[in-house]
Scaffold this motif. Sequence first.
Motif, PDB file in Angstrom:
ATOM      1  N   GLY A  50      21.854  36.409  50.782  1.00  0.00           N
ATOM      2  CA  GLY A  50      22.851  36.058  51.622  1.00  0.00           C
ATOM      3  C   GLY A  50      24.605  36.362  52.000  1.00  0.00           C
ATOM      4  N   VAL A  51      25.087  36.439  50.524  1.00  0.00           N
ATOM      5  CA  VAL A  51      26.165  36.286  50.017  1.00  0.00           C
ATOM      6  C   VAL A  51      26.832  37.522  50.918  1.00  0.00           C
ATOM      7  N   SER A  52      27.842  36.342  51.567  1.00  0.00           N
ATOM      8  CA  SER A  52      28.806  37.911  52.690  1.00  0.00           C
ATOM      9  C   SER A  52      29.668  39.318  51.842  1.00  0.00           C
ATOM     10  N   THR A  53      30.394  38.304  51.093  1.00  0.00           N
ATOM     11  CA  THR A  53      31.245  39.063  50.345  1.00  0.00           C
ATOM     12  C   THR A  53      31.283  39.422  49.303  1.00  0.00           C
ATOM     13  N   VAL A  54      31.013  40.141  47.892  1.00  0.00           N
ATOM     14  CA  VAL A  54      30.157  40.548  46.696  1.00  0.00           C
ATOM     15  C   VAL A  54      31.087  41.589  46.665  1.00  0.00           C
ATOM     16  N   LEU A  55      31.436  40.833  45.088  1.00  0.00           N
ATOM     17  CA  LEU A  55      33.454  41.815  44.757  1.00  0.00           C
ATOM     18  C   LEU A  55      32.239  41.966  43.233  1.00  0.00           C
ATOM     19  N   THR A  56      32.185  43.287  42.871  1.00  0.00           N
ATOM     20  CA  THR A  56      31.434  44.067  42.090  1.00  0.00           C
ATOM     21  C   THR A  56      32.661  44.647  41.169  1.00  0.00           C
ATOM     22  N   VAL A  57      33.364  43.851  40.612  1.00  0.00           N
ATOM     23  CA  VAL A  57      34.841  44.528  39.752  1.00  0.00           C
ATOM     24  C   VAL A  57      34.953  44.723  38.461  1.00  0.00           C
ATOM     25  N   ASP A  58      35.630  45.538  37.964  1.00  0.00           N
ATOM     26  CA  ASP A  58      35.788  45.950  36.500  1.00  0.00           C
ATOM     27  C   ASP A  58      37.345  45.261  35.646  1.00  0.00           C
ATOM     28  N   ASP A  59      37.344  45.053  34.735  1.00  0.00           N
ATOM     29  CA  ASP A  59      38.854  44.180  34.322  1.00  0.00           C
ATOM     30  C   ASP A  59      39.816  44.679  34.768  1.00  0.00           C
ATOM     31  N   GLY A  60      40.272  43.591  34.601  1.00  0.00           N
ATOM     32  CA  GLY A  60      41.426  44.219  35.622  1.00  0.00           C
ATOM     33  C   GLY A  60      41.846  44.185  36.460  1.00  0.00           C
ATOM     34  N   THR A  61      40.979  44.041  38.061  1.00  0.00           N
ATOM     35  CA  THR A  61      41.272  44.365  39.087  1.00  0.00           C
ATOM     36  C   THR A  61      41.451  42.521  39.602  1.00  0.00           C
ATOM     37  N   VAL A  62      42.568  42.957  40.544  1.00  0.00           N
ATOM     38  CA  VAL A  62      43.022  41.443  41.120  1.00  0.00           C
ATOM     39  C   VAL A  62      42.541  41.336  42.200  1.00  0.00           C
ATOM     40  N   ILE A  63      42.147  39.728  42.519  1.00  0.00           N
ATOM     41  CA  ILE A  63      41.280  39.471  43.240  1.00  0.00           C
ATOM     42  C   ILE A  63      42.141  38.095  43.923  1.00  0.00           C
ATOM     43  N   ASP A  64      42.433  38.190  45.537  1.00  0.00           N
ATOM     44  CA  ASP A  64      43.189  36.873  45.878  1.00  0.00           C
ATOM     45  C   ASP A  64      41.938  36.129  46.547  1.00  0.00           C
ATOM     46  N   LEU A  65      41.761  34.580  46.193  1.00  0.00           N
ATOM     47  CA  LEU A  65      41.448  33.787  47.325  1.00  0.00           C
ATOM     48  C   LEU A  65      42.178  32.913  48.294  1.00  0.00           C
ATOM     49  N   LYS A  66      41.877  33.117  49.522  1.00  0.00           N
ATOM     50  CA  LYS A  66      42.963  32.275  50.296  1.00  0.00           C
ATOM     51  C   LYS A  66      41.688  31.580  51.488  1.00  0.00           C
ATOM     52  N   ASP A  67      41.960  30.988  51.853  1.00  0.00           N
ATOM     53  CA  ASP A  67      40.916  30.821  53.367  1.00  0.00           C
ATOM     54  C   ASP A  67      39.229  30.639  53.115  1.00  0.00           C
ATOM     55  N   HIS A  68      39.109  30.553  52.426  1.00  0.00           N
ATOM     56  CA  HIS A  68      37.501  30.604  51.961  1.00  0.00           C
ATOM     57  C   HIS A  68      37.398  32.482  51.549  1.00  0.00           C
ATOM     58  N   GLN A  69      38.064  33.119  51.623  1.00  0.00           N
ATOM     59  CA  GLN A  69      38.041  34.649  51.058  1.00  0.00           C
ATOM     60  C   GLN A  69      38.746  35.336  50.008  1.00  0.00           C
ATOM     61  N   ALA A  70      37.482  35.803  49.488  1.00  0.00           N
ATOM     62  CA  ALA A  70      37.706  36.444  48.066  1.00  0.00           C
ATOM     63  C   ALA A  70      38.297  38.264  49.053  1.00  0.00           C
ATOM     64  N   THR A  71      39.285  38.555  48.715  1.00  0.00           N
ATOM     65  CA  THR A  71      40.251  40.299  48.950  1.00  0.00           C
ATOM     66  C   THR A  71      40.584  40.721  47.499  1.00  0.00           C
ATOM     67  N   VAL A  72      39.659  41.522  47.478  1.00  0.00           N
ATOM     68  CA  VAL A  72      40.665  42.835  45.913  1.00  0.00           C
ATOM     69  C   VAL A  72      42.078  43.159  47.230  1.00  0.00           C
ATOM     70  N   VAL A  73      43.157  42.414  45.886  1.00  0.00           N
ATOM     71  CA  VAL A  73      44.274  43.353  46.706  1.00  0.00           C
ATOM     72  C   VAL A  73      45.214  44.088  45.044  1.00  0.00           C
ATOM     73  N   GLY A  74      44.609  44.261  43.758  1.00  0.00           N
ATOM     74  CA  GLY A  74      45.396  45.079  43.125  1.00  0.00           C
ATOM     75  C   GLY A  74      44.825  45.545  42.059  1.00  0.00           C
ATOM     76  N   LYS A  75      44.852  46.056  41.091  1.00  0.00           N
ATOM     77  CA  LYS A  75      43.958  46.341  39.627  1.00  0.00           C
ATOM     78  C   LYS A  75      45.364  46.394  38.655  1.00  0.00           C
ATOM     79  N   VAL A  76      45.643  45.843  37.164  1.00  0.00           N
ATOM     80  CA  VAL A  76      46.362  45.884  36.749  1.00  0.00           C
ATOM     81  C   VAL A  76      46.083  46.739  35.084  1.00  0.00           C
ATOM     82  N   ASP A  77      46.464  47.012  34.390  1.00  0.00           N
ATOM     83  CA  ASP A  77      46.372  47.592  32.506  1.00  0.00           C
ATOM     84  C   ASP A  77      45.387  45.894  32.100  1.00  0.00           C
TER      85      ASP A  77
END
Length: 558
Positions: free
Chosen positions: A416-443
């Motif tokens: 029941g986890v509402s947001t599951v981020l299955t990502v790889d190295d370099g993925t940029v995630i921002d966490l704010k107001d209890h919500q995690a969001t992918v916002v970019g990708k770096v090398d």
Amino acid sequence: MFDSPLQDPPRLAPDTVRVIPLGGLGDVGRNMTAFEVNGEILLIDAGVLFPEEDHPGVDLILPGFDAIADRMDDVVGLVLTHAHEDHIGAVPYLLKTCPDIPIYASRLTLGFLDSKMAEHQLRPTVTQVREGDRIRIGDEFDVEFVAVNHSIPDAVAVFLRTAGGTILHTGDFKMDQLPLDDRLTDLRAFARFGEEGVDLFMSDSTNAEVPGFTTGEKQIEPALTRVFDQTRGKIVVACFASHVDRVQQVVDQAAAHGRVVVYMGRSMVRNMGIARDLGYLRVPGSTLADPSDVDSIPDDRLVVVCTGSQGEPLAALARMAKNSHPSVTVGPSDTVVLASSLIPGNENAVNRVINGLVSQGANVVHRGNALVHVSGHACAGELLYCYNLIKPRNAMPVHGEPRHLLANGHLATATGVSTVLTVDDGTVIDLKDHQATVVGKVDASYILVDGGSMGTVSQESLADRRILGSEGFITVIAVIGVEQAEVTSVEIQARGFLDHEGVFHDVEPQIHANLAAALTEGVTDAYLLQQVIRRTVGRWVGTTLRSRPMILPVVIQT
């Protein structure tokens, strides 16, 4: 998200946590994650990945900390979860780029790290922590350390409280209910964090595909007892040089059977000495002998604990398998135990070692034919238990290959986890107001270590090494008379390529003709003439021999 294109993340908003995995998502190794809040960066782990056969000449692979190279002054600390190489092995290389980063780790982890720092002539600022400690790192990170059970003592999980949200990072863990050191994973603390609220849960994924619960360490003792009861000659046990608990089990069996233990392998001798000095390994005084005394110990009283369980060609076990070890041989009355899991990619090397030992008559006991090793990572049942206990708002699986991360993500979704981020190295995630969001990708690509150099081996040079190793090379030396516009001579040499006499007879006239044609057209530049040779030989070898050797043309002008 795997292999997604690079995309610059936006400017980090105030009171927001930015999470950037720099290693460990896609590989079982080089674990490292950066957390940023309000201009401060905290790092968790800095490990290495060991090269495979497609990395010729490479000694170690580091996390992609080039991604934060211009932000090192903002790093307020490095937290280490435990002392395995895939979590601490890159620390010296990180400190060479920024020696002032303070390090926070448990007692045994700092003990293993200290010898590594001495080897690299580094003296970092370190702070010893233990489970239950809660400290402030920089101005932005409130950090609490939690006991977890793993295949090495003194491992910790890390709970971060920040202005942008709370994060629980498990490190490597499992839930052995009868651990050898009586140190349980602190599920009460996990439950307490769940009650407080976990905005992002970052959990070990290595065994997420395996159903049920991980087998307990104590369940391998019957198999070890049988080995000690039934072996008439020497016993050789190969395991990871950091597996203190496994060595403790072997030492206990040796003491009970009146045998003497000898360590083989520099890392094994060093690490077990540290573990004993710090009180994590208990060895009766009469049980341990010096490696130099091995010849004076009768076979029926000798136990060799050595490195090489992954088939490493220079390790003690591989040399025994080749009958080239200077002080230990194995024969029909001896038993060799491979007391470790098989790291993906090492199958061929390990099988070569097993076959070499068996050919010499030794009885080889390994995970395939006896319960002599159990994993240090939580299986699916344990992960489900944690998700249901903690009830995180967002989940981000870590530590594993893509299939492990995806399996862990499916478990999170099922609970029941509402947001599951299955990502790889370099993925940029921002966490704010209890919500995690992918916002970019770096090398965050590999940094390769070759000898004492870091980052000097490019993907292009690595590709060249692969060609040299698999296809060989051809050198063509052409002597050109520039004024006469004639080809004086062409000599062809080859290494690692077809070497029977006359193999190049057909292509030599083509080289002569094509060089002569180029000279007639007024081409005298050495580089352009080299290209004529490369094209001629490349076309010939590709069409006639179906091969792709490296071609090294040399033009000498007279």
